[in-house]
Design an enzyme around this catalytic site. Sequence first.
Site, PDB file in Angstrom:
ATOM      1  N   ASN A 119     -17.102   4.924  -5.197  1.00 54.52           N
ATOM      2  CA  ASN A 119     -16.990   3.875  -6.211  1.00 54.52           C
ATOM      3  C   ASN A 119     -17.597   2.547  -5.737  1.00 54.52           C
ATOM      4  OD1 ASN A 119     -14.965   1.418  -7.045  1.00 54.52           O
ATOM      5  ND2 ASN A 119     -15.535   2.695  -8.776  1.00 54.52           N
ATOM      6  N   LYS A 178       0.865  -1.193   0.000  1.00 54.58           N
ATOM      7  CA  LYS A 178       0.000   0.000   0.000  1.00 54.58           C
ATOM      8  C   LYS A 178       0.886   1.222   0.000  1.00 54.58           C
ATOM      9  CE  LYS A 178      -4.497   0.573   0.093  1.00 54.58           C
ATOM     10  NZ  LYS A 178      -5.492  -0.378  -0.453  1.00 54.58           N
ATOM     11  N   GLY A 199     -21.715   5.162   2.488  1.00 55.49           N
ATOM     12  CA  GLY A 199     -20.846   5.627   1.417  1.00 55.49           C
ATOM     13  C   GLY A 199     -21.632   5.718   0.131  1.00 55.49           C
TER      14      GLY A 199
HETATM   15  P1  NAD Z   1     -14.593   6.790  -2.438  1.00 55.24           P
HETATM   16  O1  NAD Z   1     -13.628   7.841  -1.990  1.00 55.24           O
HETATM   17  O2  NAD Z   1     -14.974   6.698  -3.869  1.00 55.24           O
HETATM   18  O3  NAD Z   1     -15.958   6.911  -1.593  1.00 55.24           O
HETATM   19  C1  NAD Z   1     -15.986   6.988  -0.204  1.00 55.24           C
HETATM   20  C2  NAD Z   1     -17.426   7.314   0.198  1.00 55.24           C
HETATM   21  O4  NAD Z   1     -17.528   7.236   1.624  1.00 55.24           O
HETATM   22  C3  NAD Z   1     -17.880   8.712  -0.202  1.00 55.24           C
HETATM   23  O5  NAD Z   1     -19.221   8.666  -0.637  1.00 55.24           O
HETATM   24  C4  NAD Z   1     -17.785   9.488   1.114  1.00 55.24           C
HETATM   25  O6  NAD Z   1     -18.687  10.603   1.157  1.00 55.24           O
HETATM   26  C5  NAD Z   1     -18.207   8.402   2.081  1.00 55.24           C
HETATM   27  N1  NAD Z   1     -17.845   8.665   3.469  1.00 55.24           N
HETATM   28  C6  NAD Z   1     -16.634   9.001   3.981  1.00 55.24           C
HETATM   29  N2  NAD Z   1     -16.724   9.162   5.307  1.00 55.24           N
HETATM   30  C7  NAD Z   1     -18.010   8.923   5.641  1.00 55.24           C
HETATM   31  C8  NAD Z   1     -18.757   8.964   6.847  1.00 55.24           C
HETATM   32  N3  NAD Z   1     -18.168   9.272   8.004  1.00 55.24           N
HETATM   33  N4  NAD Z   1     -20.090   8.686   6.813  1.00 55.24           N
HETATM   34  C9  NAD Z   1     -20.689   8.378   5.650  1.00 55.24           C
HETATM   35  N5  NAD Z   1     -20.053   8.335   4.472  1.00 55.24           N
HETATM   36  C10 NAD Z   1     -18.738   8.615   4.472  1.00 55.24           C
HETATM   37  O7  NAD Z   1     -13.955   5.414  -1.922  1.00 55.24           O
HETATM   38  P2  NAD Z   1     -14.191   3.951  -2.494  1.00 55.24           P
HETATM   39  O8  NAD Z   1     -13.210   3.701  -3.577  1.00 55.24           O
HETATM   40  O9  NAD Z   1     -15.638   3.719  -2.735  1.00 55.24           O
HETATM   41  O10 NAD Z   1     -13.713   3.085  -1.228  1.00 55.24           O
HETATM   42  C11 NAD Z   1     -14.536   2.927  -0.087  1.00 55.24           C
HETATM   43  C12 NAD Z   1     -13.881   1.913   0.850  1.00 55.24           C
HETATM   44  O11 NAD Z   1     -13.684   0.679   0.149  1.00 55.24           O
HETATM   45  C13 NAD Z   1     -12.500   2.300   1.392  1.00 55.24           C
HETATM   46  O12 NAD Z   1     -12.360   1.702   2.672  1.00 55.24           O
HETATM   47  C14 NAD Z   1     -11.552   1.611   0.407  1.00 55.24           C
HETATM   48  O13 NAD Z   1     -10.260   1.397   0.972  1.00 55.24           O
HETATM   49  C15 NAD Z   1     -12.306   0.318   0.185  1.00 55.24           C
HETATM   50  N6  NAD Z   1     -11.985  -0.396  -1.050  1.00 55.24           N
HETATM   51  C16 NAD Z   1     -12.103   0.223  -2.270  1.00 55.24           C
HETATM   52  C17 NAD Z   1     -11.823  -0.502  -3.418  1.00 55.24           C
HETATM   53  C18 NAD Z   1     -12.005   0.095  -4.785  1.00 55.24           C
HETATM   54  O14 NAD Z   1     -11.805  -0.635  -5.775  1.00 55.24           O
HETATM   55  N7  NAD Z   1     -12.398   1.350  -4.922  1.00 55.24           N
HETATM   56  C19 NAD Z   1     -11.381  -1.828  -3.326  1.00 55.24           C
HETATM   57  C20 NAD Z   1     -11.298  -2.435  -2.080  1.00 55.24           C
HETATM   58  C21 NAD Z   1     -11.599  -1.702  -0.944  1.00 55.24           C
END
Ligand code: NAD
Length: 427
Positions: free
Chosen positions: A221, A106, A218
Amino acid sequence: MTESKNPFELAQAQFDRGAALLDLPQEVRDILRQPLREFRFQIPVRMDDGSARVFSGFRVQHNDARGPAKGGIRFHPNETVDTVRALAMWMTWKCAVADIPLGGGKGGVIVNPSTLTVNEKERLCRGWVDQMWQNLGPRMDVPAPDVGTTPQMMGWMMDEYSRLTGEYSPGVVTGKPVDIGGSEGRTEATGYGVIFAVREAMKHLGIDSKISTAAIQGFGNVAQYAAIAFREMLGGAVKCVSCYDQRDRKSYTYSNHDIDPHFLQTITDEYGSIDKTKAAAAGYTIEEGDAWLCKDVDVLIPAALEGQINAETAKCINPNVKILAEGANGPTTLEADEIIKHHGIFLIPDFLCNAGGVITSYFESVQNDMNYYWEKEEVLQRLDQKMTSAFYGVLNMAQDRQVYMRDAAYLVAIDRVVRAMRFRGWV
Ligand code: NAD
């Protein structure tokens, strides 16, 4: 009991439970409790106004016994080396549980990317690669986008690495735009993967998906595509999604009898924040705080950030909830795990549940190596096979050993990594 807010301590405590169940020798625990390698560096960036700023960057390679280190790069103002260490360790288990030939890594930069111009972001991405390139590569360590980073940024990083090595190297990062070696289906992969796992959990529990309901934290993505797949693949209804509002610095829950994720996408910005005024005008109920967690639904999907379900917030989980599908990394603290077990909620643990992203990143590397690219349908079909097989690997372990699903996932993953280390003669 005071809860630790340090994600690396959580990751180590979870590993310790798995290590104890597997009765691992001390030298094996010693090598897996800490990252194999860590890089910390300063990245000087020329800003558009001519001034210079210096950003702190990290890369942690937790373990590469099963293959090159793999994991995203986060651009976040609160990034810490311990967050990066925890996420790197979880990547090792994620790749192992998904049975793909990659290790865990990471990276991160302490920065709020929304404060940078496009040119400043490009210089920061190229600067990160300039510091790290001798320790990156398709056979060494392959970064990807994560919170705060985008496919465009991966394009700049791939270009910088190719420039420094003197040869076109699309396989040095994944999550690239499709035009420069990205994979079809990568955008949807993590959210769809969550729902492939939920589908199998429902079969196992005898739940009819067509009359099932979900609440999602959330709307970035992962959450957006999980919401779409929950409705379109399973035929269920999503009762609410929540997100963080950058302007008021508060989180809100948006509810409806069956939310329309395609409509909500049209009123959501690139950081996953929904426009409150437009949502209210469309008839959505808007509540402040953690309302999503208390809803009377069958499935809860935390898909925001780590540490969201803790000893305090877990108390309001509705007794009708049957499945907790962890879309985010590390959303549940150890103390909240005890509450979830007590409620008899079926857990799909994070590094199994959200493995769809890294599985498709692996497919991207395979396609880059072949220099031949699959159609989206083929990618998603292969993703479904891998997720389903990973789900049953963990479920069978949970049933055989009579353990909690999170412990079962650790048993499967740690065992695979230890086997690789033994065959390589490390331990
Ligand atoms: P992102 O940045 O696209 O979206 C994050 C979302 O969470 C946003 O809508 C934001 O407003 C919301 N959020 C943040 N804090 C919040 C809170 N306190 N209350 C409510 N909503 C809140 O991120 P993502 O890519 O969707 O990733 C989300 C999670 O999934 C992270 O933990 C990331 O590490 C994990 N993840 C992502 C992927 C990927 O392919 N994108 C893969 C594996 C794991």
